[in-house]
Every structure is written in structure tokens, then in C-alpha cells.
Design a protein around this motif. Structure first.
Motif, PDB file in Angstrom:
ATOM      1  N   UNK A  12       0.843  -1.195   0.000  1.00  0.00           N
ATOM      2  CA  UNK A  12       0.000   0.000   0.000  1.00  0.00           C
ATOM      3  C   UNK A  12       0.874   1.238   0.000  1.00  0.00           C
ATOM      4  N   UNK A  13       0.511   2.182  -0.870  1.00  0.00           N
ATOM      5  CA  UNK A  13       1.178   3.484  -0.890  1.00  0.00           C
ATOM      6  C   UNK A  13       0.104   4.558  -0.818  1.00  0.00           C
ATOM      7  N   UNK A  14       0.147   5.348   0.247  1.00  0.00           N
ATOM      8  CA  UNK A  14      -0.852   6.393   0.457  1.00  0.00           C
ATOM      9  C   UNK A  14      -0.143   7.740   0.432  1.00  0.00           C
ATOM     10  N   UNK A  15      -0.577   8.593  -0.479  1.00  0.00           N
ATOM     11  CA  UNK A  15       0.074   9.905  -0.658  1.00  0.00           C
ATOM     12  C   UNK A  15      -0.912  11.014  -0.303  1.00  0.00           C
ATOM     13  N   UNK A  16      -0.404  12.002   0.405  1.00  0.00           N
ATOM     14  CA  UNK A  16      -1.167  13.206   0.718  1.00  0.00           C
ATOM     15  C   UNK A  16      -1.041  14.170  -0.462  1.00  0.00           C
ATOM     16  N   UNK A  17      -2.126  14.369  -1.199  1.00  0.00           N
ATOM     17  CA  UNK A  17      -2.128  15.332  -2.311  1.00  0.00           C
ATOM     18  C   UNK A  17      -2.963  16.553  -1.934  1.00  0.00           C
ATOM     19  N   UNK A  18      -3.093  16.773  -0.628  1.00  0.00           N
ATOM     20  CA  UNK A  18      -3.844  17.899  -0.085  1.00  0.00           C
ATOM     21  C   UNK A  18      -2.875  19.025   0.275  1.00  0.00           C
ATOM     22  N   UNK A  19      -3.439  20.128   0.672  1.00  0.00           N
ATOM     23  CA  UNK A  19      -2.610  21.260   1.083  1.00  0.00           C
ATOM     24  C   UNK A  19      -2.377  21.314   2.571  1.00  0.00           C
ATOM     25  N   UNK A  20      -2.893  20.298   3.292  1.00  0.00           N
ATOM     26  CA  UNK A  20      -2.751  20.272   4.758  1.00  0.00           C
ATOM     27  C   UNK A  20      -2.471  18.846   5.215  1.00  0.00           C
ATOM     28  N   UNK A  21      -1.878  18.692   6.392  1.00  0.00           N
ATOM     29  CA  UNK A  21      -1.601  17.333   6.880  1.00  0.00           C
ATOM     30  C   UNK A  21      -2.890  16.580   7.189  1.00  0.00           C
ATOM     31  N   UNK A  22      -2.794  15.250   7.186  1.00  0.00           N
ATOM     32  CA  UNK A  22      -3.887  14.421   7.698  1.00  0.00           C
ATOM     33  C   UNK A  22      -3.313  13.169   8.350  1.00  0.00           C
ATOM     34  N   UNK A  23      -4.139  12.548   9.191  1.00  0.00           N
ATOM     35  CA  UNK A  23      -3.749  11.318   9.887  1.00  0.00           C
ATOM     36  C   UNK A  23      -4.755  10.225   9.577  1.00  0.00           C
ATOM     37  N   UNK A  24      -4.292   8.994   9.581  1.00  0.00           N
ATOM     38  CA  UNK A  24      -5.177   7.865   9.293  1.00  0.00           C
ATOM     39  C   UNK A  24      -4.708   6.628  10.044  1.00  0.00           C
ATOM     40  N   UNK A  25      -5.637   5.686  10.194  1.00  0.00           N
ATOM     41  CA  UNK A  25      -5.324   4.339  10.646  1.00  0.00           C
ATOM     42  C   UNK A  25      -5.619   3.382   9.503  1.00  0.00           C
ATOM     43  N   UNK A  26      -5.033   2.192   9.563  1.00  0.00           N
ATOM     44  CA  UNK A  26      -5.217   1.225   8.485  1.00  0.00           C
ATOM     45  C   UNK A  26      -5.060  -0.185   9.039  1.00  0.00           C
ATOM     46  N   UNK A  27      -5.816  -1.119   8.464  1.00  0.00           N
ATOM     47  CA  UNK A  27      -5.662  -2.533   8.814  1.00  0.00           C
ATOM     48  C   UNK A  27      -6.043  -3.379   7.610  1.00  0.00           C
ATOM     49  N   UNK A  28      -5.302  -4.449   7.398  1.00  0.00           N
ATOM     50  CA  UNK A  28      -5.634  -5.450   6.387  1.00  0.00           C
ATOM     51  C   UNK A  28      -6.309  -6.597   7.140  1.00  0.00           C
ATOM     52  N   UNK A  53      -1.940  -0.424  11.537  1.00  0.00           N
ATOM     53  CA  UNK A  53      -1.375   0.741  12.224  1.00  0.00           C
ATOM     54  C   UNK A  53      -2.558   1.472  12.835  1.00  0.00           C
ATOM     55  N   UNK A  54      -2.766   1.279  14.137  1.00  0.00           N
ATOM     56  CA  UNK A  54      -3.990   1.744  14.797  1.00  0.00           C
ATOM     57  C   UNK A  54      -3.692   2.615  16.011  1.00  0.00           C
ATOM     58  N   UNK A  55      -2.870   2.095  16.927  1.00  0.00           N
ATOM     59  CA  UNK A  55      -2.676   2.824  18.187  1.00  0.00           C
ATOM     60  C   UNK A  55      -2.104   4.226  17.946  1.00  0.00           C
ATOM     61  N   UNK A  56      -1.129   4.311  17.062  1.00  0.00           N
ATOM     62  CA  UNK A  56      -0.539   5.611  16.719  1.00  0.00           C
ATOM     63  C   UNK A  56      -0.843   5.881  15.250  1.00  0.00           C
ATOM     64  N   UNK A  65     -12.797 -12.798  20.968  1.00  0.00           N
ATOM     65  CA  UNK A  65     -11.573 -12.012  21.112  1.00  0.00           C
ATOM     66  C   UNK A  65     -11.589 -10.875  20.098  1.00  0.00           C
ATOM     67  N   UNK A  66     -11.179  -9.677  20.556  1.00  0.00           N
ATOM     68  CA  UNK A  66     -11.091  -8.493  19.703  1.00  0.00           C
ATOM     69  C   UNK A  66     -10.020  -7.595  20.301  1.00  0.00           C
ATOM     70  N   UNK A  67      -8.772  -7.860  19.908  1.00  0.00           N
ATOM     71  CA  UNK A  67      -7.620  -7.220  20.552  1.00  0.00           C
ATOM     72  C   UNK A  67      -6.665  -6.639  19.520  1.00  0.00           C
ATOM     73  N   UNK A  68      -6.045  -5.503  19.905  1.00  0.00           N
ATOM     74  CA  UNK A  68      -5.030  -4.855  19.081  1.00  0.00           C
ATOM     75  C   UNK A  68      -3.698  -4.943  19.820  1.00  0.00           C
ATOM     76  N   UNK A 104       1.903  -5.572  24.888  1.00  0.00           N
ATOM     77  CA  UNK A 104       0.745  -4.800  25.321  1.00  0.00           C
ATOM     78  C   UNK A 104      -0.348  -4.931  24.267  1.00  0.00           C
ATOM     79  N   UNK A 105      -1.605  -4.937  24.720  1.00  0.00           N
ATOM     80  CA  UNK A 105      -2.699  -4.949  23.760  1.00  0.00           C
ATOM     81  C   UNK A 105      -3.865  -4.123  24.278  1.00  0.00           C
ATOM     82  N   UNK A 106      -4.675  -3.632  23.336  1.00  0.00           N
ATOM     83  CA  UNK A 106      -5.898  -2.904  23.632  1.00  0.00           C
ATOM     84  C   UNK A 106      -7.056  -3.874  23.445  1.00  0.00           C
ATOM     85  N   UNK A 107      -7.903  -3.997  24.448  1.00  0.00           N
ATOM     86  CA  UNK A 107      -9.028  -4.927  24.378  1.00  0.00           C
ATOM     87  C   UNK A 107     -10.283  -4.154  23.963  1.00  0.00           C
ATOM     88  N   UNK A 108     -10.720  -4.374  22.717  1.00  0.00           N
ATOM     89  CA  UNK A 108     -11.885  -3.653  22.213  1.00  0.00           C
ATOM     90  C   UNK A 108     -13.183  -4.102  22.876  1.00  0.00           C
TER      91      UNK A 108
END
Length: 302
Positions: A153-169, A277-280, A214-217, A190-194
């Protein structure tokens, strides 16, 4: 595309599915195959050279946009789960992608001897109302001579301002019996328990086995995680780059019954293990590009 590579003929063929949406069938020359739908850029099938299906798809899956298909490898972007203000898991898996005929070059190792397809997603005007950030999401799905499946995956910001995202396959592995499966590589993390409002815990250091929902990150996980399926005598390996987290999900019986696109007992035959990439969340400044890589393989085991 039909290319001879190292004595093995690889092919990528566009076919129209029963829902009218194009799919791309990849074949590696030894009989292994993968099927990718332009609906969601989603891998729907991954088979060994013996024709064994390695990905789970529910018998009740809905193959009709804008609903994401329950199974295969849905892409959760730009949000995972309810970690944000958008709909569950974001919108990438609900959209129709296009085949990218002229993508920016990748290293030769990502092309040579592989059957592959390049897909592209850009936001519509309506998407920008809900998530006001212009991006280009390029996805290469490839199958190598050994039948390993890779998603780049290649994700490019073509906007004029920063943005943040999470991603999971959100990879649905097909397994023999959830009670006979274990995961190695997540011990002591360490894990996050949803199931407990994303509360943070530390794994107790045991191999992960399953006897309830189970639903853990798992955060800051190693680059390789293994899923052992004893009854099927095979082991899946998940290798990843740029994806520091691992999601582990199985709905078990109660939640399975509540999902309209999931069979009541199908939880026994599937396990989701995601590179993510979820926690951060990842932040891109204008013009910046992020690359993530997921390679899944399977080997016989005793």
C-alpha cells in the motif's frame, strides 16, 4: 497480462463477476491463484497450487456495494473499527477502485516473476464531505512463484494540509477449528481490548489460543507472526512492514448470531489476524507518502 518468468507463466486476467463488478484473477504458473475485486480493492480468494482455499468468506456474505464483503482481506482505511468519527472501519472497503495502468515504479523485486495488479482509490466529492482530505491510495496485490500473497500500500497526501489515518488489512484466515489454532509472536506484548473499551493490558506470555470472543489490538508487534492450524497441518506466516500493530478477532457464537452476513457457526472456521497501524495513527504532510507491506504465506506443518 501474461508473462513468462523463470520458466513459469504468470497471468493477471480481468473478469466480470456475477454482481457486474470487475475482478482480477492472478495465477503464478504453478497453479496457485488469487482473486481481487475492484469493490473495496479486496482480495476475495487465495488458493494453493492444489486448489485449497486459504481465506474464509462467509456463506452469508453480501456482494453488493456499498457493503464490504464479509471475508477475504477487507482494507480498513482511513479508520479502524470505531477508533474515530467515520463509519465502522472507514470507507475504502466500500468503494469501487480502478485499475492503475501507470503506477509509480516499485523496486524490480516487487514485479519480477510475479503475477500482480495495481489498483487506485481517490476520494469522491462526497467522500470529502465526510473526510476532507485529498489522497491517492495505491495498492499492489501480487502472487509469487511460491504462492506467497503480498499487498503493498502506498498512500500519498495530495492535499494542502496534513492528515492522519489508521489502516488494517483485515485478513480472514480459513481454519479447521478455532479451538485447534494458536498464534505465536504476540507473547508479552501490550494490547488494547476492544471488548473492554480499548483498555490496555499486557499479554501473560503464553501462546494465544481461543475459547471465547476475542477483539484485541497488539501494539508494537514483531514483523513476523505465525498462525498454527493443527488439524489442517499448516502454518500461516504474516510478515509486515510499516504496520506495527496486529489485530486478532473472532466473534464467537453470540456475536456471530447477531451479524446478518455471518453464519451462526462459521466462527469456528475463521480467524482474523491483521497487519495494522492503529494505536498511533500515521500522519502525512502535504506531498508525503506512506508505504505499508503485508506478505502472507503458508507452509505444511506437523
Amino acid at each position: 497480462m501474461d508473462v513468462s518468468a523463470g520458466g513459469h507463466r504468470v497471468a493477471a486476467e480481468v473478469v466480470k463477476a456475477s454482481d457486474g463488478i470487475d475482478q482480477v484473477v492472478l495465477q503464478n504458473g504453478r497453479g496457485a491463484s488469487a482473486r481481487v475485486s475492484l469493490h473495496g480493492g479486496q482480495v476475495l480468494s487465495w488458493k494453493t497450487h492444489r486448489g485449497e482455499e486459504l481465506l474464509f468468506t462467509s456463506s452469508k456474505a453480501i456482494f453488493k456495494p456499498p457493503v464490504a464483503v464479509r471475508g477475504g482481506i477487507p482494507i480498513c482505511f482511513p479508520q479502524f473499527g470505531s477508533h474515530g468519527t467515520l463509519e465502522q472501519h472507514g470507507f475504502a472497503s466500500n468503494k469501487i477502485w480502478i485499475i492503475d495502468d501507470n503506477p509509480p515504479l516499485l523496486p524490480p523485486n516487487d514485479s519480477n516473476g510475479k503475477a500482480y495488479v495495481d489498483l487506485l482509490l481517490k476520494p469522491t466529492e462526497n467522500d470529502l464531505k465526510f473526510w476532507p482530505h485529498s489522497f491517492e491510495f495505491r495498492l499492489r496485490v501480487s502472487l509469487n512463484v511460491d504462492g506467497h500473497l503480498t499487498l503493498i500500500s502506498r498512500i500519498r497526501n495530495v492535499d494542502g494540509k496534513p492528515f492522519s489515518f489508521s489502516i488494517a488489512f483485515h485478513t480472514y484466515f480459513s481454519i479447521s477449528d478455532i479451538s485447534e489454532v494458536r498464534i505465536e509472536g504476540l507473547e508479552t506484548l501490550h494490547y488494547l481490548d476492544n471488548l473492554l473499551q480499548k483498555e490496555r493490558f499486557t499479554d501473560q506470555g503464553n501462546t494465544l489460543t481461543f475459547e471465547s470472543e476475542v477483539d484485541q489490538v497488539y501494539v508494537n508487534s514483531p514483523d513476523v507472526v505465525a498462525v498454527f492450524d493443527h488439524e489442517n497441518k499448516r502454518t500461516f506466516f504474516i510478515k509486515k512492514q510499516g504496520l506495527p500493530d496486529v489485530v486478532v478477532w473472532n466473534p464467537w457464537d453470540k456475536k456471530a448470531k447477531a451479524l446478518v452476513d455471518f453464519g451462526d457457526d462459521e466462527y469456528k472456521q475463521m480467524l482474523c489476524v491483521d497487519g495494522a497501524a492503529i494505536e498511533k495513527p500515521i500522519t502525512l504532510r502535504p506531498g508525503e507518502e506512506w508505504t505499508g507491506r503485508l506478505e502472507i504465506s503458508v507452509i505444511p506443518s506437523t
